[in-house]
Design a protein around this motif. Structure first.
Motif, PDB file in Angstrom:
ATOM      1  N   LEU A 160       0.791  -1.289   0.150  1.00  0.00           N
ATOM      2  CA  LEU A 160       0.004  -0.122   0.140  1.00  0.00           C
ATOM      3  C   LEU A 160       0.983   1.018  -0.011  1.00  0.00           C
ATOM      4  N   VAL A 161       0.784   2.125  -1.141  1.00  0.00           N
ATOM      5  CA  VAL A 161       1.413   3.253  -1.135  1.00  0.00           C
ATOM      6  C   VAL A 161       0.642   4.429  -0.606  1.00  0.00           C
ATOM      7  N   LEU A 162       1.088   5.122   0.470  1.00  0.00           N
ATOM      8  CA  LEU A 162       0.343   6.442   0.767  1.00  0.00           C
ATOM      9  C   LEU A 162       1.244   7.534   0.502  1.00  0.00           C
ATOM     10  N   VAL A 177      -4.208  18.745   3.095  1.00  0.00           N
ATOM     11  CA  VAL A 177      -3.377  18.226   2.128  1.00  0.00           C
ATOM     12  C   VAL A 177      -3.853  16.982   1.352  1.00  0.00           C
ATOM     13  N   PRO A 178      -3.418  16.901   0.258  1.00  0.00           N
ATOM     14  CA  PRO A 178      -3.955  15.793  -0.604  1.00  0.00           C
ATOM     15  C   PRO A 178      -3.375  14.408   0.081  1.00  0.00           C
ATOM     16  N   MET A 179      -4.014  13.296  -0.214  1.00  0.00           N
ATOM     17  CA  MET A 179      -3.354  11.852   0.106  1.00  0.00           C
ATOM     18  C   MET A 179      -3.923  11.044  -0.847  1.00  0.00           C
ATOM     19  N   LEU A 180      -3.124  10.370  -1.125  1.00  0.00           N
ATOM     20  CA  LEU A 180      -3.522   9.329  -2.476  1.00  0.00           C
ATOM     21  C   LEU A 180      -3.180   7.909  -1.699  1.00  0.00           C
ATOM     22  N   PRO A 238      -3.271  -2.353  -4.281  1.00  0.00           N
ATOM     23  CA  PRO A 238      -4.460  -3.389  -4.383  1.00  0.00           C
ATOM     24  C   PRO A 238      -5.437  -3.234  -3.062  1.00  0.00           C
ATOM     25  N   PHE A 239      -4.819  -2.551  -2.140  1.00  0.00           N
ATOM     26  CA  PHE A 239      -5.927  -2.499  -1.083  1.00  0.00           C
ATOM     27  C   PHE A 239      -6.538  -1.120  -1.062  1.00  0.00           C
ATOM     28  N   ALA A 240      -6.297  -0.354  -1.873  1.00  0.00           N
ATOM     29  CA  ALA A 240      -6.907   0.923  -1.798  1.00  0.00           C
ATOM     30  C   ALA A 240      -8.267   0.957  -2.602  1.00  0.00           C
ATOM     31  N   LYS A 241      -9.180   1.485  -1.948  1.00  0.00           N
ATOM     32  CA  LYS A 241     -10.311   1.719  -2.887  1.00  0.00           C
ATOM     33  C   LYS A 241     -10.453   2.374  -4.088  1.00  0.00           C
ATOM     34  N   LYS A 242     -11.214   1.846  -4.826  1.00  0.00           N
ATOM     35  CA  LYS A 242     -10.869   2.364  -6.443  1.00  0.00           C
ATOM     36  C   LYS A 242     -11.716   3.569  -6.466  1.00  0.00           C
ATOM     37  N   ASN A 243     -11.490   4.586  -7.433  1.00  0.00           N
ATOM     38  CA  ASN A 243     -12.182   5.778  -7.730  1.00  0.00           C
ATOM     39  C   ASN A 243     -12.954   6.094  -6.512  1.00  0.00           C
ATOM     40  N   PHE A 244     -12.211   6.511  -5.486  1.00  0.00           N
ATOM     41  CA  PHE A 244     -13.037   6.744  -4.225  1.00  0.00           C
ATOM     42  C   PHE A 244     -12.326   8.024  -3.407  1.00  0.00           C
ATOM     43  N   VAL A 245     -13.308   8.921  -2.936  1.00  0.00           N
ATOM     44  CA  VAL A 245     -12.607   9.896  -2.178  1.00  0.00           C
ATOM     45  C   VAL A 245     -13.305  10.111  -0.672  1.00  0.00           C
ATOM     46  N   SER A 246     -12.355   9.832   0.151  1.00  0.00           N
ATOM     47  CA  SER A 246     -12.878   9.975   1.531  1.00  0.00           C
ATOM     48  C   SER A 246     -13.120  11.353   2.225  1.00  0.00           C
ATOM     49  N   HIS A 247     -14.069  11.465   2.950  1.00  0.00           N
ATOM     50  CA  HIS A 247     -14.309  12.768   3.427  1.00  0.00           C
ATOM     51  C   HIS A 247     -14.119  12.531   5.069  1.00  0.00           C
ATOM     52  N   SER A 257     -11.239   4.092   5.631  1.00  0.00           N
ATOM     53  CA  SER A 257     -12.085   4.660   4.932  1.00  0.00           C
ATOM     54  C   SER A 257     -11.424   4.511   3.257  1.00  0.00           C
ATOM     55  N   LEU A 258     -10.122   4.684   3.495  1.00  0.00           N
ATOM     56  CA  LEU A 258      -9.461   4.471   2.087  1.00  0.00           C
ATOM     57  C   LEU A 258      -9.186   3.178   1.645  1.00  0.00           C
ATOM     58  N   LEU A 259      -9.449   2.073   2.527  1.00  0.00           N
ATOM     59  CA  LEU A 259      -9.068   0.701   2.050  1.00  0.00           C
ATOM     60  C   LEU A 259     -10.436   0.014   1.817  1.00  0.00           C
ATOM     61  N   ASP A 260     -10.040  -0.897   0.803  1.00  0.00           N
ATOM     62  CA  ASP A 260     -11.070  -1.932   0.511  1.00  0.00           C
ATOM     63  C   ASP A 260     -11.202  -3.286   1.275  1.00  0.00           C
ATOM     64  N   ALA A 261     -12.043  -3.242   2.073  1.00  0.00           N
ATOM     65  CA  ALA A 261     -12.116  -4.645   3.082  1.00  0.00           C
ATOM     66  C   ALA A 261     -11.817  -6.089   2.360  1.00  0.00           C
TER      67      ALA A 261
END
Length: 174
Positions: free
Chosen positions: A76-78, A108-111, A115-124, A160-164
């Motif tokens: 996971l790259v943050l 500040v932005p964070m990406l 493979p563990f990141a939710k795709k096409n998703f913006v966390s609030h 909130s950024l990760l796909d369970a």
């Protein structure tokens, strides 16, 4: 990957340059957690003779090296910046931290990449740099967070950024 903290700045066991990251990726010796920090002209910091395109090229090359390595499916790259750059954000910072009374700065932005990141998703969910520490604690210390007894004890986790489905477990948001 120099550190600005005197306790680790010049300790080779904790700090290495970019060639060490590339070597670790190639040789299969990447540690479980690695922080990468662009320095000098790759940092995009004003006054460092930096151009935005140099920073973009550096991040792109670093992510590409990870994605072409054996670590691709388990990394996971943050990606985030160490500070905000604008005074024109339409969202006010949250109140000061209850831990240290220090105010938050501009957003500040964070990406989250991999493979563990939710795709096409913006966390609030409101997070900060200590949220990364909280995720590391949660993942490597059996769900125990707040080990540093600082902001890591009260900030939101990265769930909130990760796909369970991809992680195999639901990472908490708090």
């Amino acid at each position: 990957m120099p550190s600005t903290f005197a306790s680790t700045r010049d300790v080779p066991a904790h700090v290495a340059d970019d060639t060490a990251l590339l070597s670790d990726l190639k040789n299969g010796t990447l540690p479980a957690v690695a922080f990468v920090r662009a320095v000098g002209w790759k940092s995009e910091h004003p006054g460092q003779l930096a151009k935005l395109s140099d920073g973009v090229a550096y991040v792109t090359a670093t992510v590409a090296a990870i994605e072409s390595s054996r670590y691709r499916d388990s990394t996971l790259v943050l990606f985030t910046y160490d500070e905000g750059g604008g005074y024109f954000d339409h969202v006010a910072p949250p109140p000061a931290s209850t831990v240290d009374g220090k105010p938050y700065g501009t957003r500040v932005p964070m990406l989250a990449i991999g493979p563990f990141a939710k795709k096409n998703f913006v966390s609030h969910v409101v997070m900060e740099h200590s949220s990364i520490v909280k995720l590391i604690e949660w993942n490597f210390l059996g769900g125990q967070t707040g080990q540093l007894a600082g902001r890591d004890a009260v900030v939101a986790n990265m769930g909130s950024l990760l796909d369970a489905k991809a992680t195999g477990v639901a990472v908490p948001e708090n």
